[in-house]
Design an enzyme around this catalytic site. Structure first.
Site, PDB file in Angstrom:
ATOM      1  N   GLU A  53       0.491   9.232   6.889  1.00  0.00           N
ATOM      2  CA  GLU A  53       0.098   9.162   5.472  1.00  0.00           C
ATOM      3  C   GLU A  53       1.082   9.971   4.630  1.00  0.00           C
ATOM      4  O   GLU A  53       1.594  11.000   5.071  1.00  0.00           O
ATOM      5  CB  GLU A  53      -1.325   9.710   5.307  1.00  0.00           C
ATOM      6  N   PHE A  90      -0.130   4.410   6.415  1.00  0.00           N
ATOM      7  CA  PHE A  90      -0.854   4.557   5.152  1.00  0.00           C
ATOM      8  C   PHE A  90      -2.335   4.815   5.452  1.00  0.00           C
ATOM      9  O   PHE A  90      -3.224   4.171   4.919  1.00  0.00           O
ATOM     10  CB  PHE A  90      -0.701   3.313   4.265  1.00  0.00           C
ATOM     11  N   CYS A 137      -3.787  -5.108  -0.784  1.00  0.00           N
ATOM     12  CA  CYS A 137      -4.450  -5.164  -2.087  1.00  0.00           C
ATOM     13  C   CYS A 137      -3.611  -5.944  -3.091  1.00  0.00           C
ATOM     14  O   CYS A 137      -3.934  -5.980  -4.284  1.00  0.00           O
ATOM     15  CB  CYS A 137      -4.746  -3.760  -2.616  1.00  0.00           C
ATOM     16  N   ASP A 183      -2.047  -0.548   5.813  1.00  0.00           N
ATOM     17  CA  ASP A 183      -2.914  -0.629   4.635  1.00  0.00           C
ATOM     18  C   ASP A 183      -2.191   0.028   3.456  1.00  0.00           C
ATOM     19  O   ASP A 183      -2.608   1.076   2.952  1.00  0.00           O
ATOM     20  CB  ASP A 183      -4.248   0.069   4.911  1.00  0.00           C
ATOM     21  N   CYS A 190     -23.303  -0.593 -17.012  1.00  0.00           N
ATOM     22  CA  CYS A 190     -22.223  -1.195 -16.228  1.00  0.00           C
ATOM     23  C   CYS A 190     -22.830  -1.770 -14.950  1.00  0.00           C
ATOM     24  O   CYS A 190     -23.106  -1.039 -14.004  1.00  0.00           O
ATOM     25  CB  CYS A 190     -21.159  -0.158 -15.898  1.00  0.00           C
TER      26      CYS A 190
END
Length: 447
Positions: free
Chosen positions: A330, A307, A403, A377, A171
């Protein structure tokens, strides 16, 4: 040069006919987009400008999906994938495009989604945050499935959009120390008396430690455990077991401390095997640096990091600005405990952590008050619920690390209504060789 793809077309009635189309652009998942009879057609594996032969696999009222059979006229940017498992493995999906063009495609997707949905005025993209094209993954999870007759097993990654496991022998996106474990690990498992007691397997590079994490479905037989101990000793790697209740213990029942560094801030961040950390260490360090630079913390600022995980951004913020108050929030209670331990370990005393489910929380919370700067985030779903509470926080500047560009664009609609404007936007290339797109945005309050 024409290139044939081994995948077989679907045989369902009405979907097996072959078409020839020209790819106009890529979507935000890296698939080629063509037009046929007034309908958009998505073709995974095709590149801009290519003439390709496809077989329709799905037809809806407004779009269709096609399976790539043959590249009739190839793009000059098409390259031979480095990984021998590329055509089957679902781990990467962009190795057929050189990395510079991958980044350009991701930037174009980011701009397109923001232009279409964010309701923000367009800004020039900042330089890409990037690291190595290969060998960057410091964490990888392998699926393990015994054969039905228990004479062997599959060990590798799942095929794209399938439960089928592709056996892998190498990989190239893994950290070299992790990739080197693949063959010895398989050879060890082949000697097991009962491989059905092992679930998935995780390979992890934590600082200078290489670690193997095994999901135990049942306690291993003593002989199989001895084989693992021999492997650990030979490769100088740690072995951690994860049980059905989510607990962890090391092979020899000894304490096992995992950590990674943020050298620019003289920080060492501990984490548990099931805690989230960014898989690309080099890009994570540059991402943290840019976030802090964009926030531009001033003496006396009150900064909120939502977060926050184990304190990846929070502790760097507190370390860089010792005269400021930094608060991290969080939703995973174990990560909050780890973040507090990390603050103590690193001697950071201007940083405070709270546990909160940020998708569903009351409007009266000790951390929910006026701040000067805000860092977000969130996971792929975004931060919509949090942003509805902006009037209680009133930050002058927000850095949003995303993301998922679709949720970023959607959340920017909320921010636009609250009086924020987009000042900076840039790609964070956390996952080269894949379509996955991370980004960072700086937003400031108007006036």
């Amino acid at each position: 040069m024409a290139q044939f793809f081994k995948a077989k077309p679907k045989s369902r009635k009405g979907l097996s006919r072959k078409l020839k189309v020209v790819i106009e652009r890529l979507d935000h998942k890296g698939a080629g987009i063509a037009q046929h009879q007034g309908k958009v057609v998505f073709v995974a594996g095709a590149l801009v400008g290519e003439k390709v032969e496809i077989s329709l696999t799905e037809v809806k009222s407004k779009y269709a999906k096609g399976q790539l059979l043959n590249v009739i006229e190839a793009s000059s940017h098409r390259i031979n994938p480095l990984c021998p498992h590329y055509q089957e493995c679902g781990g990467c999906d962009m190795q057929h495009l050189n990395n510079d063009q991958q980044q350009q495609a991701k930037q174009a997707s980011l701009e397109s989604l923001m232009d279409k949905y964010s309701q923000m005025e367009k800004v020039p993209l900042s330089p890409v945050i990037a690291g190595s094209d290969w060998g960057y993954r410091r964490r990888a999870r392998l699926s393990l499935k015994p054969f039905s007759d228990a004479t062997g097993f599959h060990l590798g990654f799942r095929a794209s959009a399938s439960e089928r496991i592709i056996d892998i022998s190498e990989c190239p996106v893994m950290d070299a120390s992790l990739a080197a474990m693949l063959t010895p690990l398989r050879q060890t498992f082949e000697q097991f008396d009962d491989i059905t007691r092992v679930g998935h397997v995780e390979l992890l590079q934590a600082g200078e430690q290489t670690v193997l994490i095994l999901r135990q479905l049942k306690p291993l037989l003593s002989g199989d455990k001895a084989l693992l101990a021999e492997l650990a000793d030979r490769l100088q790697v740690g072995v951690i077991f994860r049980d059905n209740q989510g607990g962890h213990h090391a092979l020899e029942q000894a304490e096992f401390n995992l950590s990674y560094p943020l050298p620019r801030y003289d920080l060492k961040l501990g984490f548990a095997p099931n805690n989230f950390i960014q898989v690309n260490e080099a890009v994570n360090q540059r991402m943290v640096e840019q976030a802090l630079h964009w926030l531009d913390i001033q003496a006396g600022d009150r900064v909120l990091d939502l977060f926050c995980g184990v304190g990846n951004f929070t502790l760097a913020l507190a370390k860089q600005a010792p005269n400021c108050e930094v608060i991290g929030v969080e939703g995973v209670v174990e990560m909050v405990a780890q973040a507090r331990a990390n603050a103590e370990l690193n001697g950071v005393d201007n940083c405070f952590f709270y546990h909160e489910d940020l998708s569903d929380f009351a409007s009266s919370r000790p951390w929910l008050q006026k701040v000067d700067k805000l860092l977000l985030d969130p996971a792929r779903a975004g931060a919509g619920e949090v942003l509805e509470q902006l009037k209680k926080m009133e930050p002058k500047a927000i850095v949003y690390v995303s993301c998922n560009p679709a949720s970023l664009a959607r959340d920017c609609q909320i921010l636009a209504k609250q009086g924020y404007r987009l000042k900076k936007l840039g790609l964070v290339d956390m996952f080269p060789q894949t379509h996955h797109l991370e980004s960072m945005a700086l937003l400031e309050k108007k006036g």
